[in-house]
Scaffold this motif. Structure first.
Motif, PDB file in Angstrom:
ATOM      1  N   ARG A 161      38.519  43.592  41.438  1.00 29.35           N
ATOM      2  CA  ARG A 161      39.687  42.717  41.496  1.00 29.35           C
ATOM      3  C   ARG A 161      40.419  42.882  42.823  1.00 29.35           C
ATOM      4  O   ARG A 161      41.059  41.952  43.324  1.00 29.35           O
ATOM      5  CB  ARG A 161      40.625  43.022  40.334  1.00 29.35           C
ATOM      6  CG  ARG A 161      40.103  42.560  38.986  1.00 29.35           C
ATOM      7  CD  ARG A 161      41.235  42.371  38.012  1.00 29.35           C
ATOM      8  NE  ARG A 161      40.761  42.031  36.685  1.00 29.35           N
ATOM      9  CZ  ARG A 161      40.304  40.842  36.332  1.00 29.35           C
ATOM     10  NH1 ARG A 161      40.225  39.887  37.239  1.00 29.35           N
ATOM     11  NH2 ARG A 161      39.910  40.612  35.092  1.00 29.35           N
ATOM     12  N   GLY A 165      36.911  42.447  45.784  1.00 28.78           N
ATOM     13  CA  GLY A 165      35.962  41.343  45.672  1.00 28.78           C
ATOM     14  C   GLY A 165      34.636  41.731  45.063  1.00 28.78           C
ATOM     15  O   GLY A 165      34.005  40.932  44.374  1.00 28.78           O
ATOM     16  N   ASP A 219      33.714  39.481  42.018  1.00 33.97           N
ATOM     17  CA  ASP A 219      34.779  38.522  41.736  1.00 33.97           C
ATOM     18  C   ASP A 219      34.437  37.191  42.398  1.00 33.97           C
ATOM     19  O   ASP A 219      34.361  37.118  43.631  1.00 33.97           O
ATOM     20  CB  ASP A 219      36.103  39.050  42.273  1.00 33.97           C
ATOM     21  CG  ASP A 219      37.281  38.200  41.835  1.00 33.97           C
ATOM     22  OD1 ASP A 219      37.052  37.111  41.264  1.00 33.97           O
ATOM     23  OD2 ASP A 219      38.429  38.623  42.060  1.00 33.97           O
ATOM     24  N   ALA A 240      36.187  34.808  43.013  1.00 33.92           N
ATOM     25  CA  ALA A 240      37.274  34.381  43.889  1.00 33.92           C
ATOM     26  C   ALA A 240      37.051  34.829  45.325  1.00 33.92           C
ATOM     27  O   ALA A 240      37.608  34.241  46.260  1.00 33.92           O
ATOM     28  CB  ALA A 240      38.602  34.928  43.378  1.00 33.92           C
ATOM     29  N   ALA A 241      36.228  35.859  45.525  1.00 32.79           N
ATOM     30  CA  ALA A 241      35.938  36.330  46.876  1.00 32.79           C
ATOM     31  C   ALA A 241      35.029  35.365  47.620  1.00 32.79           C
ATOM     32  O   ALA A 241      34.893  35.447  48.847  1.00 32.79           O
ATOM     33  CB  ALA A 241      35.285  37.721  46.810  1.00 32.79           C
ATOM     34  N   ASP A 255      36.540  29.086  45.022  1.00 28.63           N
ATOM     35  CA  ASP A 255      37.363  28.752  43.856  1.00 28.63           C
ATOM     36  C   ASP A 255      36.684  29.264  42.589  1.00 28.63           C
ATOM     37  O   ASP A 255      35.615  28.763  42.210  1.00 28.63           O
ATOM     38  CB  ASP A 255      37.534  27.229  43.786  1.00 28.63           C
ATOM     39  CG  ASP A 255      38.421  26.795  42.629  1.00 28.63           C
ATOM     40  OD1 ASP A 255      38.829  27.663  41.821  1.00 28.63           O
ATOM     41  OD2 ASP A 255      38.689  25.583  42.520  1.00 28.63           O
ATOM     42  N   PRO A 256      37.265  30.264  41.900  1.00 29.43           N
ATOM     43  CA  PRO A 256      36.632  30.791  40.687  1.00 29.43           C
ATOM     44  C   PRO A 256      36.542  29.758  39.573  1.00 29.43           C
ATOM     45  O   PRO A 256      35.606  29.775  38.771  1.00 29.43           O
ATOM     46  CB  PRO A 256      37.525  31.976  40.295  1.00 29.43           C
ATOM     47  CG  PRO A 256      38.848  31.683  40.929  1.00 29.43           C
ATOM     48  CD  PRO A 256      38.525  30.957  42.200  1.00 29.43           C
ATOM     49  N   THR A 279      33.106  28.640  37.591  1.00 28.75           N
ATOM     50  CA  THR A 279      32.937  28.634  36.135  1.00 28.75           C
ATOM     51  C   THR A 279      32.485  27.264  35.644  1.00 28.75           C
ATOM     52  O   THR A 279      31.587  27.152  34.804  1.00 28.75           O
ATOM     53  CB  THR A 279      34.252  29.034  35.437  1.00 28.75           C
ATOM     54  OG1 THR A 279      34.646  30.336  35.877  1.00 28.75           O
ATOM     55  CG2 THR A 279      34.092  29.022  33.927  1.00 28.75           C
TER      56      THR A 279
END
Length: 328
Positions: free
Chosen positions: A86, A89, A246, A248-249, A252-253, A257
């Protein structure tokens, strides 16, 4: 029925058993309870381990399990990997000196439940053939990836526990899945003593690679010491490597998904099924459906396992649950 474990560690262990049993991985489910109690009673597994975490860089750590049962050690390692990922990354946590990791898919699923990608590798005691070698040479090393689609597999077509189950039930083994002590393939569970590598040289090579990634990397080699003259090399132990990523690293997470849920999964389900196929399934789909079903109707338990559980429950003064139907 804790076997000396703390309530927290006993719950962590039970969670792994239940997760496996609900998904139809019976060799790693309730059938493992007597075996774990035996490991604890003999001191092979440490009921009160002093688990330590060493780290020289923020995104990597080594957890020394001090012979803790796998569910205890790897549950903590998964938490460690999530916390570090978190912030940075990505995070890698090696686990050394644990005892039977249990269903590796459980731990990467726990990572995925936190919105991350989970990868896991395990190495253990040599119990599988290696192409060109007589007898057991390498381990049936499993790997798992949760993205959140769950791929949970091993470098052998069946687990050693599956051979034991077939022997207890008197059912034949699949062709090319197991061998006798000298490496001769057999479908007879009474003659089989070890699995064969998945895909021959491919499964053999993967197992050896996982030994390097999980054992040699954390300074706890198993393969070389097992085949040495040192009797301590035969002491039961396993190592593991968990990786948390992660999304997000990388961007856009939420988009990631959505992309997982729609194109790969949706496209795959929309492809034409082959003649005779019951359907097209993505990794983990059928086990997830079985988990939901067993969550409603209960987990079937083989009569022999149920008798062992009752005996252990009486030994520890535990009131066993009332069966929903006939055991097994």
């Amino acid at each position: 029925m804790t076997g000396g474990l703390t309530p927290e560690d006993a719950r962590a262990t039970a969670d792994v058993f239940v997760w496996a049993a609900q998904r139809g991985v019976d060799s790693h489910g309730t059938a493992r309870v007597p075996a774990y109690l035996e490991l604890l009673a003999k001191g092979v597994a440490n009921a009160r381990p002093r688990i330590t975490v060493e780290s020289t860089t923020p995104a990597a750590a080594v957890l020394d399990a001090d012979r803790a049962p796998g569910p205890v050690a790897l549950t903590r390692a998964a938490r460690e990997a999530v916390d570090r990922a978190r912030t940075y990354g990505i995070a890698t946590v090696g686990v050394r000196r644990t005892v039977h990791t249990g269903a590796i898919g459980y731990y990467v699923s726990r990572i995925a439940e936190q919105g991350l990608i989970g990868l896991g590798f395990v190495s253990g005691m040599p119990n599988m053939g290696y192409t060109g070698v007589k007898g057991a040479a390498v381990a049936t090393s499993p790997l798992a990836v949760a993205v959140p689609l769950l791929l949970d597999m091993a470098t052998a077509p069946i687990a050693l526990g599956r051979i034991r189950q077939a022997k207890a039930n008197g059912t034949p083994l699949p062709e090319g899945a197991a061998a006798t002590a000298d490496g001769t393939p057999t479908t007879d569970p009474d003659q089989a003593v070890m699995p064969l590598p998945l895909g021959g040289v491919k499964g053999s090579g993967m197992s050896l690679a996982f030994e390097l990634l999980t054992s040699v990397l954390v300074g706890a080699p198993i393969f070389s010491s097992f085949h040495s003259d040192d009797p301590r090399g035969r002491e039961h132990r396993q190592n593991a490597l968990l990786i948390a990523v992660d999304p997000a690293a990388f961007g856009d997470p939420g988009a990631f998904t959505e992309a997982v849920d729609t194109p790969p999964r949706g496209t795959l389900k929309g492809l034409p099924a082959a003649d005779g196929a019951t359907g097209v399934f993505y990794p983990g789909e059928r086990s997830a459906a079985l988990s939901a079903e067993r969550g409603r109707t209960g987990v079937p338990v083989a009569p022999k396992v149920w008798r062992e559980l009752l005996a252990r429950a009486e030994e520890f003064g535990v009131e066993p649950p009332r069966p929903l139907g006939g055991a097994g």
